[in-house]
Design a protein around this motif. Sequence first.
Motif, mmCIF file in Angstrom:
data_model
loop_
_atom_site.group_PDB
_atom_site.id
_atom_site.type_symbol
_atom_site.label_atom_id
_atom_site.label_comp_id
_atom_site.label_asym_id
_atom_site.label_seq_id
_atom_site.Cartn_x
_atom_site.Cartn_y
_atom_site.Cartn_z
ATOM 1 N N ALA A 207 0.848 -1.187 0.000
ATOM 2 C CA ALA A 207 0.000 0.000 0.000
ATOM 3 C C ALA A 207 0.886 1.240 0.000
ATOM 4 O O ALA A 207 2.040 1.206 0.432
ATOM 5 C CB ALA A 207 -0.907 0.001 1.231
ATOM 6 N N TYR A 208 0.354 2.352 -0.487
ATOM 7 C CA TYR A 208 1.103 3.612 -0.495
ATOM 8 C C TYR A 208 0.119 4.760 -0.325
ATOM 9 O O TYR A 208 -1.077 4.616 -0.579
ATOM 10 C CB TYR A 208 1.909 3.770 -1.792
ATOM 11 C CG TYR A 208 1.068 3.910 -3.039
ATOM 12 C CD1 TYR A 208 0.804 5.163 -3.597
ATOM 13 C CD2 TYR A 208 0.540 2.790 -3.674
ATOM 14 C CE1 TYR A 208 0.031 5.298 -4.736
ATOM 15 C CE2 TYR A 208 -0.239 2.919 -4.821
ATOM 16 C CZ TYR A 208 -0.484 4.175 -5.346
ATOM 17 O OH TYR A 208 -1.258 4.311 -6.468
ATOM 18 N N GLY A 209 0.607 5.898 0.112
ATOM 19 C CA GLY A 209 -0.265 7.048 0.310
ATOM 20 C C GLY A 209 -1.426 6.725 1.234
ATOM 21 O O GLY A 209 -2.525 7.276 1.074
ATOM 22 N N VAL A 210 -1.204 5.874 2.213
ATOM 23 C CA VAL A 210 -2.295 5.384 3.054
ATOM 24 C C VAL A 210 -2.899 6.535 3.871
ATOM 25 O O VAL A 210 -2.184 7.244 4.582
ATOM 26 C CB VAL A 210 -1.809 4.265 3.988
ATOM 27 C CG1 VAL A 210 -2.945 3.777 4.879
ATOM 28 C CG2 VAL A 210 -1.227 3.109 3.177
ATOM 29 N N LYS A 212 -3.863 9.328 2.889
ATOM 30 C CA LYS A 212 -3.542 10.679 2.416
ATOM 31 C C LYS A 212 -3.336 10.768 0.905
ATOM 32 O O LYS A 212 -2.813 11.764 0.406
ATOM 33 C CB LYS A 212 -2.288 11.192 3.127
ATOM 34 C CG LYS A 212 -1.060 10.295 2.929
ATOM 35 C CD LYS A 212 0.142 10.787 3.728
ATOM 36 C CE LYS A 212 1.350 9.884 3.503
ATOM 37 N NZ LYS A 212 2.522 10.304 4.292
ATOM 38 N N HIS A 213 -3.716 9.744 0.158
ATOM 39 C CA HIS A 213 -3.521 9.793 -1.291
ATOM 40 C C HIS A 213 -4.363 10.927 -1.887
ATOM 41 O O HIS A 213 -5.522 11.122 -1.531
ATOM 42 C CB HIS A 213 -3.909 8.464 -1.932
ATOM 43 C CG HIS A 213 -3.481 8.346 -3.365
ATOM 44 N ND1 HIS A 213 -4.175 8.941 -4.392
ATOM 45 C CD2 HIS A 213 -2.418 7.727 -3.934
ATOM 46 C CE1 HIS A 213 -3.574 8.676 -5.540
ATOM 47 N NE2 HIS A 213 -2.500 7.938 -5.288
ATOM 48 N N ARG A 214 -3.779 11.667 -2.819
ATOM 49 C CA ARG A 214 -4.437 12.877 -3.328
ATOM 50 C C ARG A 214 -5.705 12.610 -4.107
ATOM 51 O O ARG A 214 -6.572 13.489 -4.203
ATOM 52 C CB ARG A 214 -3.429 13.668 -4.180
ATOM 53 C CG ARG A 214 -2.361 14.342 -3.316
ATOM 54 C CD ARG A 214 -1.255 14.926 -4.146
ATOM 55 N NE ARG A 214 -0.346 15.744 -3.331
ATOM 56 C CZ ARG A 214 0.779 16.277 -3.787
ATOM 57 N NH1 ARG A 214 1.135 16.089 -5.050
ATOM 58 N NH2 ARG A 214 1.536 16.992 -2.989
ATOM 59 N N HIS A 215 -5.849 11.427 -4.669
ATOM 60 C CA HIS A 215 -7.105 11.128 -5.359
ATOM 61 C C HIS A 215 -8.282 11.080 -4.389
ATOM 62 O O HIS A 215 -9.438 11.175 -4.809
ATOM 63 C CB HIS A 215 -7.001 9.806 -6.121
ATOM 64 C CG HIS A 215 -6.191 9.908 -7.377
ATOM 65 N ND1 HIS A 215 -6.150 8.902 -8.320
ATOM 66 C CD2 HIS A 215 -5.395 10.894 -7.857
ATOM 67 C CE1 HIS A 215 -5.355 9.266 -9.313
ATOM 68 N NE2 HIS A 215 -4.891 10.470 -9.054
ATOM 69 N N THR A 216 -7.990 10.950 -3.089
ATOM 70 C CA THR A 216 -9.061 10.971 -2.091
ATOM 71 C C THR A 216 -9.844 12.272 -2.161
ATOM 72 O O THR A 216 -11.058 12.306 -1.912
ATOM 73 C CB THR A 216 -8.471 10.792 -0.677
ATOM 74 O OG1 THR A 216 -7.609 9.648 -0.659
ATOM 75 C CG2 THR A 216 -9.568 10.605 0.357
ATOM 76 N N SER A 217 -9.169 13.360 -2.509
ATOM 77 C CA SER A 217 -9.849 14.655 -2.590
ATOM 78 C C SER A 217 -10.912 14.652 -3.675
ATOM 79 O O SER A 217 -11.967 15.297 -3.526
ATOM 80 C CB SER A 217 -8.832 15.769 -2.858
ATOM 81 O OG SER A 217 -8.135 15.554 -4.084
ATOM 82 N N THR A 234 -13.024 5.715 3.114
ATOM 83 C CA THR A 234 -11.707 5.174 3.454
ATOM 84 C C THR A 234 -11.093 4.635 2.167
ATOM 85 O O THR A 234 -11.658 3.733 1.536
ATOM 86 C CB THR A 234 -11.826 4.052 4.495
ATOM 87 O OG1 THR A 234 -12.374 4.596 5.698
ATOM 88 C CG2 THR A 234 -10.462 3.447 4.794
ATOM 89 N N PHE A 235 -9.966 5.209 1.776
ATOM 90 C CA PHE A 235 -9.366 4.873 0.477
ATOM 91 C C PHE A 235 -7.920 4.437 0.666
ATOM 92 O O PHE A 235 -7.102 5.191 1.198
ATOM 93 C CB PHE A 235 -9.434 6.085 -0.455
ATOM 94 C CG PHE A 235 -8.718 5.890 -1.768
ATOM 95 C CD1 PHE A 235 -9.179 4.953 -2.672
ATOM 96 C CD2 PHE A 235 -7.591 6.636 -2.090
ATOM 97 C CE1 PHE A 235 -8.524 4.754 -3.893
ATOM 98 C CE2 PHE A 235 -6.940 6.446 -3.296
ATOM 99 C CZ PHE A 235 -7.407 5.506 -4.200
#
Length: 350
Positions: A207-210, A212-217, A234-235
């Motif tokens: 996993a990465y950007g757990v 806080k990944h920018r696509h979450t926005s 939750t992404f």
Amino acid sequence: MTAPLNVAILGASGYTGSELVRLLARHPRAAIRALTADRKAGQAMADVFPQFAGLDLPRLVTIAELDLAGVDLVFCALPHGTTQTVIKDLFAKKPELKVVDLSADFRLTDPEAYATWYGHAHQALELQAEAAFGLVELNREAIRGARLVANPGCHSTTSILPVVPLLRAGLIDPANIVIVSSTGMSGAGRAAKEEMLFSEVSEGVHAYGVGKHRHTSELDQEFGKAAGRPSLATFTPQLIPMNRGIYANITVTLAAGATAERLHEALATTYAGEPFVQVLPFGKVPQSRHVRGSNNVQLGVIADRGPDRAIVISTLDNLVKGASGQAVQNMNLISGFPETEGLNQLAIFP
């Protein structure tokens, strides 16, 4: 014969840029007139990507050398944060230009949200306000008349397509959406990075950007809009050792009276007649290999063990429907072409 739409691709030496070349080289209504790169400027496209040997393509130039005379539409496949000023300058030089941006710079409508997620104030607020979110199946009319289209992210496209219709129909709880989205290596770009070496990523998943990944926005924005209230999914993105593809497992909590079968019916109704979205029979699980190389999305709905939950699975090719294919679909729409033009290729299997 109608004159072709003359296009330029900025950032043609990256994966999304080269995928645009692949798709547009056989597009019956578009002609590639300019290609830009930074470090590769001065080279032929076939020197950077040998699969294009034999094609009559313009040589790579810097953005400073780009001649907009005769160019009708520009694709921007540039890094996030740099595109704002580039596009602002393009419109200053040629206001009638059409632009499809593949970066994240114009996807968010809220300037404060952009600053929070990307760490700096937006440099072209007036353009941010006019940009259309380029997910054709859910935003077709806004895109049709747009001058600037913001292509959604690959992870966000994969999740927004199945989730938004369910939120609009009030079938799921906006506060209980859990997404685990696995992507192939090309999603990390083409730049040399130690952590992307074959021996660093093969035979494992991480996993990465757990959290806080920018696509979450983008998920927050589009889910909240569809639900009519805030929705904080939750992404968790994951990197898996394959070249192409995204595979999203989405667990949802059903609203009162909803069933997994009703979720399937809502998606089948929403996407009936859409050329690039296939809703599989209820209970059937999609596979990423069945969309590889195509602009298709496959969706599946499966009942979970708990009566108040369901599992929705979505898969697409991150370089096609997740990026360049979607950009061409947007180009077709704003140019008055059939949406499927140049995008009819089937998946590559095996």
